[in-house]
Every structure is written in C-alpha cells, then in structure tokens.
Enzyme design. Structure first.
Site, PDB file in Angstrom:
ATOM      1  N   ARG A 168     -24.764  -0.872  27.784  1.00  0.00           N
ATOM      2  CA  ARG A 168     -25.053  -2.284  27.551  1.00  0.00           C
ATOM      3  C   ARG A 168     -24.387  -2.868  26.313  1.00  0.00           C
ATOM      4  NH1 ARG A 168     -28.405  -0.176  30.660  1.00  0.00           N
ATOM      5  NH2 ARG A 168     -28.079   1.557  29.253  1.00  0.00           N
ATOM      6  N   THR A 169     -24.529  -2.182  25.183  1.00  0.00           N
ATOM      7  CA  THR A 169     -24.072  -2.808  23.942  1.00  0.00           C
ATOM      8  C   THR A 169     -22.554  -2.976  23.966  1.00  0.00           C
ATOM      9  OG1 THR A 169     -25.900  -1.676  22.891  1.00  0.00           O
ATOM     10  CG2 THR A 169     -24.318  -2.727  21.422  1.00  0.00           C
ATOM     11  N   ARG A 179     -20.781   1.419  16.719  1.00  0.00           N
ATOM     12  CA  ARG A 179     -21.977   2.271  16.917  1.00  0.00           C
ATOM     13  C   ARG A 179     -21.646   3.659  16.393  1.00  0.00           C
ATOM     14  NH1 ARG A 179     -25.514   2.853  22.278  1.00  0.00           N
ATOM     15  NH2 ARG A 179     -26.314   0.921  21.388  1.00  0.00           N
ATOM     16  N   HIS A 233     -30.718  -1.447  15.095  1.00  0.00           N
ATOM     17  CA  HIS A 233     -29.885  -1.932  16.208  1.00  0.00           C
ATOM     18  C   HIS A 233     -30.089  -3.455  16.257  1.00  0.00           C
ATOM     19  CE1 HIS A 233     -27.732  -2.202  19.845  1.00  0.00           C
ATOM     20  NE2 HIS A 233     -28.360  -1.308  20.597  1.00  0.00           N
TER      21      HIS A 233
HETATM   22  N1   CP Z   1     -29.862  -0.983  24.675  1.00  0.00           N
HETATM   23  C1   CP Z   1     -28.782  -0.261  24.348  1.00  0.00           C
HETATM   24  O1   CP Z   1     -28.404  -0.127  23.165  1.00  0.00           O
HETATM   25  O2   CP Z   1     -28.144   0.291  25.431  1.00  0.00           O
HETATM   26  P1   CP Z   1     -26.817   1.155  25.358  1.00  0.00           P
HETATM   27  O3   CP Z   1     -27.146   2.424  24.611  1.00  0.00           O
HETATM   28  O4   CP Z   1     -26.431   1.404  26.790  1.00  0.00           O
HETATM   29  O5   CP Z   1     -25.783   0.363  24.611  1.00  0.00           O
END
Ligand code: CP
Length: 319
Positions: free
Chosen positions: A55-56, A105, A133
């Site tokens: 997602r991010t 990240r 986050h």
């Molecule tokens: N919510 C979130 O950070 O999802 P991802 O780890 O898939 O980026």
C-alpha cells in the site's frame, strides 16, 4: 507555517491546522481528480523501500503519477548500492541530487530522523521499524473525517499488536490532539501499548483503558482499529506463534458492535479479521487504503509547494 519544503518524520511534525489543510486538499482532490492530473508535471519523487510494502509504496507512486509527476526508486535494497555497503546518509545525499522529494521505509526505528540530516529535499517517513508511520496516520485521519464527519468525540479501540505496531503509535499520538477522544487499548500483556505513548496521551488530558478482552468493549466503540501481530519484529518465533491468533474478528462477533462502528485496519491483514467481515458495510479497510492514495497526493503537493486548483465556482467568478 508553510508546509512547502518540510519533512514528515513523525505524526506530531505537523500541527492540527496543517493536518487540516492536507485533509481538505485530499477531499478536494477526491471530488475533482481530473483537475489535479498535471499539477506535478516535471517533478520527480524517489521511493526508497528497504522493507516490503504494497500500500504505502504503490499509493505514493500512484499518487505522484496521478498528479502528472514521475517516480524513481527501489523496492528491494539489494538492487541498489546499499548491497555494496553504502551508508544511509550517502544514499539520501545522492538521491537528493536527483529527486524533488524522497519517501523512505526502513526497518530501523530512528532511521527516518537520521535521513533528514542528509536530505536537501522534502523527506517523508514511510515507516521506520516499530517507531512511526505518519502517512498511514494521515490516511486514517482522512478515513475517520470522511466517514464519521469529524475527528472529535470518538471512542477508539485499538486491538492487537500495540507494542510493535508503528501505525497505532502514530495514530494515538495524533488523535490525542483532538477533543473528546477516548482510547481503549486491547492487547495481550505481551503486546501492550508502550508506556511513552500512554504518558503522551495523559499529558494531553485524555483517559485510556486497557484490556485483553475485545468482547468486553466491542459494543462501546465508534471505531475499532485492528492490527496484525508483527511477525518481523519478534525475536522469539515461538512467542509469535502463541500470539498470532489472539484476536480474530468475525461476522458473529460483529453482531455485538454498534451499527455505525467503523472497522479499520492499516493492512496487510493475516488472520485477525475473517474474510466474512469484508462484506459488512462497517468494514472500511479497503476504502481506507484508497483514501491513502488521495492523502498522499495532497501531501506531495503541499511539500512541493504546488498551488491548490481553484474550484469551478471561483473560476467562473474570476472570469
Ligand atoms: N499499511 C501499510 O503500511 O501497508 P504496506 O506495508 O503494504 O505498505
């Protein structure tokens, strides 16, 4: 203060008023997406992902593409010179020479703060270890504001791995700045919310209640924020196995929840929400993932100093 040129490392970096500006712009983009489709033409976003993400990373990249900008980066640090031993500082300094903003990240808590010492362009923390986050928090705030109408006067239950979950750390710190918020922390003893977060919300004058029993509190919640037990943060895999299925929200449990309760989850989920909840209109976690792209569009625009597009009414009036 202007958001142009700023970094976002932790959810407290922006004031309530600045967050409001980002949420308002997000809502404007949702209503008029085509008007924003070229506002970042010629701008470049770098996404440096030292840890897996769906997602991010993809919502940031989609956000930049939907604003007409471009994206470079890596999703696998071994494909970059990190694998040859290049330091974080040198990587950030180099990428600053190419991109107009950097999203990173990293598995180490505190690495985002460290990166800001070397960046020449706006830097965004996309998750640093078990720490914070903040763009997930912007996503969560936009979801709550859009679906509940306000960020005030809610009872929020946060359930699962509250020790290692960076999304809940950022969200609690951020929500504690709004009026009338009651926090209920639902976790086994081993995964309790850290003391420094609880101290921070008490300083803001909020009460919290802790329990390991979801059933006991489910009926009193306006929002239930479920989280995954964070396998990658456990040193002892036996303990992970013991705790991983501690909470499983399912259709039958949902019968005891309020008719207007929101079920949120930052995703990815493992077992903590049964798929039989997905069709319940109160389950908004995929909607939440979509809000994440719009709020990141607004954030990129604000940090790059891109002007908001006027709405139709104003344009007609000016003509
Ligand atoms: N919510 C979130 O950070 O999802 P991802 O780890 O898939 O980026």
């Amino acid at each position: 203060m202007l958001l142009k040129g700023r970094n976002l490392v932790k959810s407290e970096d922006f004031s309530v008023e600045e967050i409001d500006q980002i949420l308002s712009l997000s809502q404007n983009i949702i209503e008029n997406p085509s008007k924003y489709s070229r506002v970042c033409e010629g701008k470049l976003l770098a996404t440096l992902f030292y840890e897996p993400s769906t997602r991010t990373r993809l919502s940031f990249e989609s956000a930049m593409c939907r604003l007409g900008g471009s994206v470079v980066g890596f999703s696998e640090p071994n494909s970059s010179s990190v694998s040859k031993g290049e330091s974080l500082g040198d990587t950030i300094r180099t990428v600053s020479c190419y991109a107009d903003a950097i999203v990173m990240r990293h598995p180490v808590a505190g690495s985002a703060e460290e990166a800001t010492k070397y960046t020449e362009v706006p830097f965004i923390n996309a998750g640093d270890g078990g720490n914070q986050h903040p763009t997930q928090t912007l996503t969560d705030l936009l979801t709550i504001k859009s679906l509940k109408g306000s960020l005030e006067n809610h009872t929020i239950g946060l359930c699962g791995d509250l020790k290692n979950g960076r999304t809940v750390h950022s969200l609690v710190k951020s929500m504690s700045r709004y009026k009338g918020i009651k926090f209920i922390f639902i976790s086994p003893d081993e995964l309790k919310m850290p003391k420094y977060i609880k101290d921070a919300i008490q300083e803001q004058g909020h009460a919290y209640y802790e329990t390991d029993n979801l059933d006991e509190v489910l009926g009193s919640l306006d929002i239930l924020y479920m989280t995954r037990v964070q396998r990658e943060r456990f040193e002892n895999q036996e303990q992970y196995e013991k705790l991983k299925n501690y909470y499983i929200l399912n259709k039958s449990k949902m019968q005891n929840a309020r008719k207007d309760m929101l079920v949120m989850h930052p995703l990815p989920r493992v077992n903590e929400i049964d798929v039989d909840v997905d069709d319940d209109k109160r389950a908004v976690y995929f909607k939440q993932a979509k809000y994440g792209m719009f709020v990141r569009m607004a954030l990129i625009m604000k940090l790059l100093g891109i002007k908001e597009v006027q709405n139709d009414l104003e344009e007609v009036a000016i003509d």
